[in-house]
Design a protein around this motif. Structure first.
Motif, PDB file in Angstrom:
ATOM      1  N   PRO A 157      -3.911 -19.886   6.270  1.00  9.95           N
ATOM      2  CA  PRO A 157      -4.377 -21.196   6.730  1.00  9.95           C
ATOM      3  C   PRO A 157      -4.966 -21.107   8.141  1.00  9.95           C
ATOM      4  CG  PRO A 157      -2.170 -21.352   5.818  1.00  9.95           C
ATOM      5  CD  PRO A 157      -2.485 -19.890   5.974  1.00  9.95           C
ATOM      6  N   ASN A 158      -5.939 -21.963   8.417  1.00 10.57           N
ATOM      7  CA  ASN A 158      -6.562 -22.009   9.729  1.00 10.57           C
ATOM      8  C   ASN A 158      -5.794 -23.001  10.604  1.00 10.57           C
ATOM      9  OD1 ASN A 158      -8.317 -21.682  11.845  1.00 10.57           O
ATOM     10  ND2 ASN A 158      -9.905 -23.006  10.994  1.00 10.57           N
ATOM     11  N   GLY A 159      -4.776 -22.500  11.302  1.00 11.84           N
ATOM     12  CA  GLY A 159      -4.013 -23.314  12.231  1.00 11.84           C
ATOM     13  C   GLY A 159      -3.166 -24.381  11.557  1.00 11.84           C
ATOM     14  N   LEU A 160      -2.694 -25.324  12.361  1.00  9.68           N
ATOM     15  CA  LEU A 160      -1.832 -26.403  11.873  1.00  9.68           C
ATOM     16  C   LEU A 160      -2.561 -27.254  10.835  1.00  9.68           C
ATOM     17  CD1 LEU A 160       0.765 -28.059  11.960  1.00  9.68           C
ATOM     18  CD2 LEU A 160      -0.219 -29.339  13.890  1.00  9.68           C
ATOM     19  N   PHE A 161      -3.833 -27.547  11.072  1.00  9.17           N
ATOM     20  CA  PHE A 161      -4.583 -28.353  10.118  1.00  9.17           C
ATOM     21  C   PHE A 161      -4.626 -27.656   8.758  1.00  9.17           C
ATOM     22  CE2 PHE A 161      -8.712 -29.269   8.067  1.00  9.17           C
ATOM     23  CZ  PHE A 161      -8.418 -30.558   7.663  1.00  9.17           C
ATOM     24  N   GLY A 162      -4.865 -26.354   8.741  1.00  8.42           N
ATOM     25  CA  GLY A 162      -4.907 -25.608   7.489  1.00  8.42           C
ATOM     26  C   GLY A 162      -3.571 -25.632   6.766  1.00  8.42           C
ATOM     27  N   ARG A 163      -2.475 -25.501   7.507  1.00  7.43           N
ATOM     28  CA  ARG A 163      -1.138 -25.540   6.883  1.00  7.43           C
ATOM     29  C   ARG A 163      -0.849 -26.926   6.303  1.00  7.43           C
ATOM     30  NH1 ARG A 163      -0.258 -22.436  11.396  1.00  7.43           N
ATOM     31  NH2 ARG A 163       0.726 -24.099  12.579  1.00  7.43           N
ATOM     32  N   LEU A 164      -1.201 -27.975   7.048  1.00  5.98           N
ATOM     33  CA  LEU A 164      -0.996 -29.337   6.546  1.00  5.98           C
ATOM     34  C   LEU A 164      -1.862 -29.602   5.320  1.00  5.98           C
ATOM     35  CD1 LEU A 164      -0.853 -31.308   9.916  1.00  5.98           C
ATOM     36  CD2 LEU A 164       1.065 -30.785   8.377  1.00  5.98           C
ATOM     37  N   TYR A 165      -3.099 -29.124   5.350  1.00  2.48           N
ATOM     38  CA  TYR A 165      -4.005 -29.296   4.217  1.00  2.48           C
ATOM     39  C   TYR A 165      -3.438 -28.621   2.973  1.00  2.48           C
ATOM     40  CZ  TYR A 165      -8.127 -28.730   1.279  1.00  2.48           C
ATOM     41  OH  TYR A 165      -8.987 -28.725   0.226  1.00  2.48           O
ATOM     42  N   MET A 166      -2.965 -27.382   3.106  1.00  2.00           N
ATOM     43  CA  MET A 166      -2.405 -26.660   1.961  1.00  2.00           C
ATOM     44  C   MET A 166      -1.166 -27.375   1.425  1.00  2.00           C
ATOM     45  SD  MET A 166      -4.477 -24.299   1.239  1.00  2.00           S
ATOM     46  CE  MET A 166      -3.507 -23.505  -0.034  1.00  2.00           C
ATOM     47  N   ALA A 167      -0.329 -27.897   2.305  1.00  2.00           N
ATOM     48  CA  ALA A 167       0.854 -28.630   1.858  1.00  2.00           C
ATOM     49  C   ALA A 167       0.451 -29.918   1.135  1.00  2.00           C
ATOM     50  CB  ALA A 167       1.757 -28.955   3.051  1.00  2.00           C
ATOM     51  N   PHE A 168      -0.565 -30.594   1.646  1.00  2.00           N
ATOM     52  CA  PHE A 168      -1.016 -31.847   1.034  1.00  2.00           C
ATOM     53  C   PHE A 168      -1.570 -31.623  -0.370  1.00  2.00           C
ATOM     54  CE2 PHE A 168      -4.447 -34.893   0.156  1.00  2.00           C
ATOM     55  CZ  PHE A 168      -3.707 -36.074   0.136  1.00  2.00           C
ATOM     56  N   ILE A 169      -2.342 -30.547  -0.574  1.00  2.00           N
ATOM     57  CA  ILE A 169      -2.981 -30.348  -1.883  1.00  2.00           C
ATOM     58  C   ILE A 169      -2.079 -29.637  -2.893  1.00  2.00           C
ATOM     59  CG2 ILE A 169      -5.286 -30.382  -0.859  1.00  2.00           C
ATOM     60  CD1 ILE A 169      -5.399 -27.316  -1.419  1.00  2.00           C
ATOM     61  N   ALA A 170      -0.914 -29.151  -2.472  1.00  2.00           N
ATOM     62  CA  ALA A 170      -0.032 -28.414  -3.390  1.00  2.00           C
ATOM     63  C   ALA A 170       0.283 -29.203  -4.662  1.00  2.00           C
ATOM     64  CB  ALA A 170       1.249 -27.980  -2.681  1.00  2.00           C
ATOM     65  N   PRO A 171       0.680 -30.470  -4.586  1.00  2.00           N
ATOM     66  CA  PRO A 171       0.975 -31.189  -5.843  1.00  2.00           C
ATOM     67  C   PRO A 171      -0.249 -31.296  -6.759  1.00  2.00           C
ATOM     68  CG  PRO A 171       1.765 -32.443  -3.939  1.00  2.00           C
ATOM     69  CD  PRO A 171       0.965 -31.294  -3.407  1.00  2.00           C
ATOM     70  N   PHE A 172      -1.423 -31.476  -6.179  1.00  2.00           N
ATOM     71  CA  PHE A 172      -2.640 -31.562  -6.991  1.00  2.00           C
ATOM     72  C   PHE A 172      -2.933 -30.228  -7.687  1.00  2.00           C
ATOM     73  CE2 PHE A 172      -3.167 -34.698  -3.582  1.00  2.00           C
ATOM     74  CZ  PHE A 172      -3.335 -35.841  -4.330  1.00  2.00           C
ATOM     75  N   ARG A 173      -2.736 -29.124  -6.950  1.00  2.00           N
ATOM     76  CA  ARG A 173      -2.948 -27.801  -7.549  1.00  2.00           C
ATOM     77  C   ARG A 173      -1.981 -27.586  -8.703  1.00  2.00           C
ATOM     78  NH1 ARG A 173      -2.123 -25.842  -2.431  1.00  2.00           N
ATOM     79  NH2 ARG A 173      -0.430 -24.565  -3.227  1.00  2.00           N
ATOM     80  N   HIS A 174      -0.695 -27.867  -8.471  1.00  2.00           N
ATOM     81  CA  HIS A 174       0.340 -27.549  -9.457  1.00  2.00           C
ATOM     82  C   HIS A 174       0.348 -28.483 -10.659  1.00  2.00           C
ATOM     83  CE1 HIS A 174       2.556 -25.594  -5.852  1.00  2.00           C
ATOM     84  NE2 HIS A 174       1.653 -24.785  -6.382  1.00  2.00           N
ATOM     85  N   LEU A 175       0.012 -29.749 -10.448  1.00  2.00           N
ATOM     86  CA  LEU A 175       0.097 -30.724 -11.536  1.00  2.00           C
ATOM     87  C   LEU A 175      -1.227 -30.955 -12.267  1.00  2.00           C
ATOM     88  CD1 LEU A 175       2.371 -33.359  -9.770  1.00  2.00           C
ATOM     89  CD2 LEU A 175       3.038 -31.627 -11.459  1.00  2.00           C
ATOM     90  N   ILE A 176      -2.339 -30.678 -11.592  1.00  2.00           N
ATOM     91  CA  ILE A 176      -3.635 -30.984 -12.211  1.00  2.00           C
ATOM     92  C   ILE A 176      -4.543 -29.757 -12.303  1.00  2.00           C
ATOM     93  CG2 ILE A 176      -5.749 -32.357 -11.995  1.00  2.00           C
ATOM     94  CD1 ILE A 176      -3.946 -34.485 -10.551  1.00  2.00           C
ATOM     95  N   VAL A 177      -4.829 -29.139 -11.162  1.00  2.00           N
ATOM     96  CA  VAL A 177      -5.851 -28.085 -11.129  1.00  2.00           C
ATOM     97  C   VAL A 177      -5.444 -26.865 -11.946  1.00  2.00           C
ATOM     98  CG1 VAL A 177      -7.153 -26.518  -9.644  1.00  2.00           C
ATOM     99  CG2 VAL A 177      -6.782 -28.892  -8.938  1.00  2.00           C
ATOM    100  N   TYR A 178      -4.283 -26.275 -11.673  1.00  2.00           N
ATOM    101  CA  TYR A 178      -3.905 -25.056 -12.389  1.00  2.00           C
ATOM    102  C   TYR A 178      -3.621 -25.282 -13.871  1.00  2.00           C
ATOM    103  CZ  TYR A 178      -3.748 -22.649  -7.877  1.00  2.00           C
ATOM    104  OH  TYR A 178      -4.076 -22.103  -6.663  1.00  2.00           O
ATOM    105  N   PRO A 179      -2.956 -26.371 -14.258  1.00  2.00           N
ATOM    106  CA  PRO A 179      -2.827 -26.608 -15.704  1.00  2.00           C
ATOM    107  C   PRO A 179      -4.188 -26.753 -16.397  1.00  2.00           C
ATOM    108  CG  PRO A 179      -1.164 -27.861 -14.544  1.00  2.00           C
ATOM    109  CD  PRO A 179      -2.085 -27.295 -13.489  1.00  2.00           C
TER     110      PRO A 179
END
Length: 197
Positions: A157-179
């Motif tokens: 991740p690119n700094g704090l913003f990158g870490r927050l962004y990855m945490a924010f999109i995790a549910p979307f990745r796991h519940l929608i994108v990857y399935p």
């Protein structure tokens, strides 16, 4: 199907040599019934042929459209933030035997740039203002004589913003994108004969 990180780390992949400063974000498996040891290139070709954006689920298309719009609005995807801009390509870290496996200028319809390709694994990368990410694909024996595709996503991740962004999109990745990706890639394997003609 989502797998634990150890499903990636326990394998002797070459990707480990060049991504020590990346963290494993996700590991997924994709069923490929009837696949054999030499079918990794066939699977990659089927994914490319059947992985067009118009084949994605409606929800995934909407999510990607929203992400593209936000990227445009906030300047997250500017060329200066891409591989070769804000971050150096992982190709610069490769030993000679891996470097020679792909042409550094190779492009296809996928949004990630090839890093290297072997008979049983491939790595691709992308970077933007939020993250430098690597998609690693590997070909794994399943224990019943078959093989399956595994995908690991590694990120820096690119700094704090990158870490927050990855945490924010995790549910979307796991519940929608990857399935949705699982359905799309497994369908590409099943339809490989018609896709690859």
């Amino acid at each position: 199907m989502r797998l634990p990180r150890e499903a990636h780390t326990e394998r002797p992949w070459r990707i480990h040599e060049i991504t020590r400063d990346f963290r494993i974000e996700d590991v997924w498996s994709f069923r490929t019934p009837g696949a054999g040891a030499d079918d990794f290139p066939v699977m990659l070709a089927a994914v490319r042929a059947g992985g067009r954006s118009d084949q994605e689920s409606r929800v995934a298309r909407v999510l990607f459209a929203v992400r593209r719009r936000l990227g445009d609005l906030f300047g997250w995807d500017e060329p200066r933030d891409a591989v070769g801009g804000r971050v150096r390509s992982l190709r610069e870290r490769l030993p000679r035997d891996l470097f020679e496996t792909v042409d550094g200028t190779e492009r296809d319809d996928l949004p990630l740039t090839p890093v290297y390709r072997l008979p049983d694994e491939e790595a691709r990368e992308l970077a933007n203002r939020t993250v430098h990410a690597v998609m690693h694909l590997g070909w794994i024996p399943t224990g019943d004589g078959g093989y399956e595709l595994r995908m690991a996503v590694l990120v820096k991740p690119n700094g704090l913003f990158g870490r927050l962004y990855m945490a924010f999109i995790a549910p979307f990745r796991h519940l929608i994108v990857y399935p949705a990706l699982t359905r799309q890639w497994e369908r590409a394997w099943r339809d490989r004969d018609s896709l690859l003609g």
